[in-house]
Design a protein around this motif. Structure first.
Motif, short mmCIF file in Angstrom:
data_model
loop_
_atom_site.label_atom_id
_atom_site.label_comp_id
_atom_site.label_asym_id
_atom_site.label_seq_id
_atom_site.Cartn_x
_atom_site.Cartn_y
_atom_site.Cartn_z
N LEU A 28 0.83 -1.21 0.00
CA LEU A 28 0.00 0.00 0.00
C LEU A 28 0.87 1.26 0.00
N LEU A 29 1.93 1.25 0.77
CA LEU A 29 2.82 2.40 0.83
C LEU A 29 3.44 2.67 -0.53
N SER A 30 3.93 1.63 -1.20
CA SER A 30 4.59 1.83 -2.49
C SER A 30 3.59 2.20 -3.57
N THR A 31 2.40 1.64 -3.52
CA THR A 31 1.37 1.99 -4.51
C THR A 31 0.96 3.45 -4.36
N ARG A 32 0.75 3.89 -3.13
CA ARG A 32 0.37 5.29 -2.89
C ARG A 32 1.48 6.23 -3.37
N ALA A 33 2.71 5.94 -3.00
CA ALA A 33 3.82 6.81 -3.38
C ALA A 33 3.98 6.87 -4.89
N SER A 34 3.79 5.74 -5.56
CA SER A 34 3.95 5.70 -7.01
C SER A 34 2.89 6.55 -7.71
N TYR A 35 1.65 6.42 -7.29
CA TYR A 35 0.59 7.21 -7.93
C TYR A 35 0.65 8.68 -7.53
N PRO A 87 -19.92 1.92 6.30
CA PRO A 87 -20.72 0.97 7.07
C PRO A 87 -21.13 -0.25 6.24
N ASP A 88 -21.53 -1.29 6.92
CA ASP A 88 -22.05 -2.48 6.26
C ASP A 88 -23.29 -2.13 5.43
N ARG A 89 -23.43 -2.79 4.29
CA ARG A 89 -24.66 -2.76 3.49
C ARG A 89 -25.11 -1.33 3.16
N THR A 90 -24.21 -0.53 2.65
CA THR A 90 -24.58 0.85 2.33
C THR A 90 -24.43 1.19 0.86
N LEU A 91 -23.81 0.35 0.07
CA LEU A 91 -23.58 0.65 -1.34
C LEU A 91 -24.45 -0.22 -2.25
N GLY A 92 -24.93 0.41 -3.32
CA GLY A 92 -25.63 -0.35 -4.34
C GLY A 92 -24.69 -0.93 -5.37
N GLY A 93 -23.50 -0.34 -5.47
CA GLY A 93 -22.56 -0.82 -6.47
C GLY A 93 -21.13 -0.45 -6.15
N ILE A 94 -20.21 -1.26 -6.67
CA ILE A 94 -18.77 -1.00 -6.58
C ILE A 94 -18.18 -1.18 -7.96
N LEU A 95 -17.40 -0.21 -8.39
CA LEU A 95 -16.59 -0.34 -9.59
C LEU A 95 -15.13 -0.40 -9.16
N ALA A 96 -14.41 -1.42 -9.63
CA ALA A 96 -12.97 -1.52 -9.40
C ALA A 96 -12.33 -1.70 -10.78
N MET A 97 -11.97 -0.59 -11.40
CA MET A 97 -11.51 -0.59 -12.78
C MET A 97 -9.98 -0.44 -12.80
N TYR A 98 -9.30 -1.53 -13.08
CA TYR A 98 -7.85 -1.58 -13.10
C TYR A 98 -7.24 -1.19 -11.76
N SER A 99 -7.91 -1.54 -10.68
CA SER A 99 -7.37 -1.23 -9.35
C SER A 99 -7.00 -2.47 -8.55
N ILE A 100 -7.64 -3.62 -8.78
CA ILE A 100 -7.23 -4.81 -8.04
C ILE A 100 -5.89 -5.35 -8.54
N ILE A 101 -5.38 -4.79 -9.64
CA ILE A 101 -4.11 -5.29 -10.20
C ILE A 101 -2.93 -5.01 -9.26
N HIS A 102 -3.10 -4.14 -8.29
CA HIS A 102 -2.01 -3.83 -7.37
C HIS A 102 -2.14 -4.57 -6.04
N ILE A 103 -3.07 -5.50 -5.96
CA ILE A 103 -3.31 -6.26 -4.72
C ILE A 103 -2.64 -7.63 -4.83
N PRO A 104 -1.70 -7.95 -3.95
CA PRO A 104 -1.09 -9.28 -3.98
C PRO A 104 -2.13 -10.37 -3.75
N LEU A 136 6.09 0.02 -8.35
CA LEU A 136 4.67 -0.34 -8.43
C LEU A 136 4.53 -1.78 -8.89
N ASP A 137 3.98 -2.61 -8.03
CA ASP A 137 3.76 -4.01 -8.38
C ASP A 137 2.41 -4.17 -9.07
N CYS A 138 2.41 -4.93 -10.16
CA CYS A 138 1.19 -5.22 -10.92
C CYS A 138 1.04 -6.73 -11.04
N TYR A 139 -0.18 -7.21 -10.83
CA TYR A 139 -0.46 -8.64 -10.86
C TYR A 139 -1.52 -8.92 -11.92
#
Length: 216
Positions: A7-14, A106-123, A167-170
């Motif tokens: 997370l630290l390296s991803t934040r610093a890179s962006y 909070p729990d159960r508060t969103l109708g939708g989530i978009l994760a567009m090219y963002s999970i690629i930085h998650i190990p 920046l790590d990409c998976y």
């Protein structure tokens, strides 16, 4: 609590490339009809009264597209510089700093989530935590759309836009991401594999999933 190193390296890179990134990608959807079509389908399926989070929103151009599609959309990004640019470029929209590993919602508060090219930085070992967070904050019947480069490799980028980064990409298969979402409690609505265009090297994967309605 100490943040994981990725997370630290991803934040610093962006943070380092935010201004150049904004100039390069601010109108990228204009040349991507498949992405626009999937965003349209997502917008139609999201429960209409619920807010939608664009997680890993960058400078907010896709958040604005969701707003234009009629959704009550807001953005979340790890990078303070990306969030600052998003707020300046889209003053009528909300943008928050935050991590998809621990959403400040909070729990159960969103109708939708978009994760567009963002999970690629998650190990790999942190994906279950991320998808559990997505499931937690969605209402029953809420949708998530994930978009990512498809492959089977780990790449560390050390330069972008003339800046030194770390920046790590998976790259992952549709099957792997779908299975991980299924283990987190999601049901799949649709999947799509797009071939790379002339500016890309990798295929693009799209997964549209939902948190099932509660069983009474």
């Amino acid at each position: 609590m100490t943040e994981p190193g990725f997370l630290l390296s991803t934040r610093a890179s962006y943070d380092a490339v935010a201004a150049a990134y904004a100039g390069r990608f601010h109108d990228e959807l204009a040349a991507k009809p498949v992405e626009r079509a999937m965003l349209g389908a997502f917008a139609e399926l999201v429960p209409s009264a619920e807010p939608v989070a664009d997680i890993g929103c960058g400078t907010g151009h896709v958040t604005a597209r969701l707003r234009d599609l009629g959704l009550s959309a807001f953005g979340i990004d790890l990078s303070s510089q990306m969030v600052a640019l998003a707020r300046r470029q889209h003053p009528g929209l909300r943008f928050d700093e935050g991590s998809m590993t621990a959403l400040d919602l909070p729990d159960r508060t969103l109708g939708g989530i978009l994760a567009m090219y963002s999970i690629i930085h998650i190990p790999r070992e942190h994906l279950p935590q991320v998808f559990a967070e997505f499931h937690r904050v969605l209402v029953p019947g809420g949708r998530a759309l994930l978009v990512f480069q498809v492959g089977d490799a780990h790449e560390r980028r050390t330069e972008a836009f003339g800046q030194s980064i770390s920046l790590d990409c998976y790259w992952r298969s549709l099957e792997h991401v779908a299975e991980s979402l299924g283990r987190a409690g999601f049901a799949e609505d649709a999947r799509l594999l797009r071939e790379p265009d002339e500016h890309e090297k990798l295929q693009r994967g799209f997964l549209l999933v939902r948190r099932p309605a509660d069983v009474v």
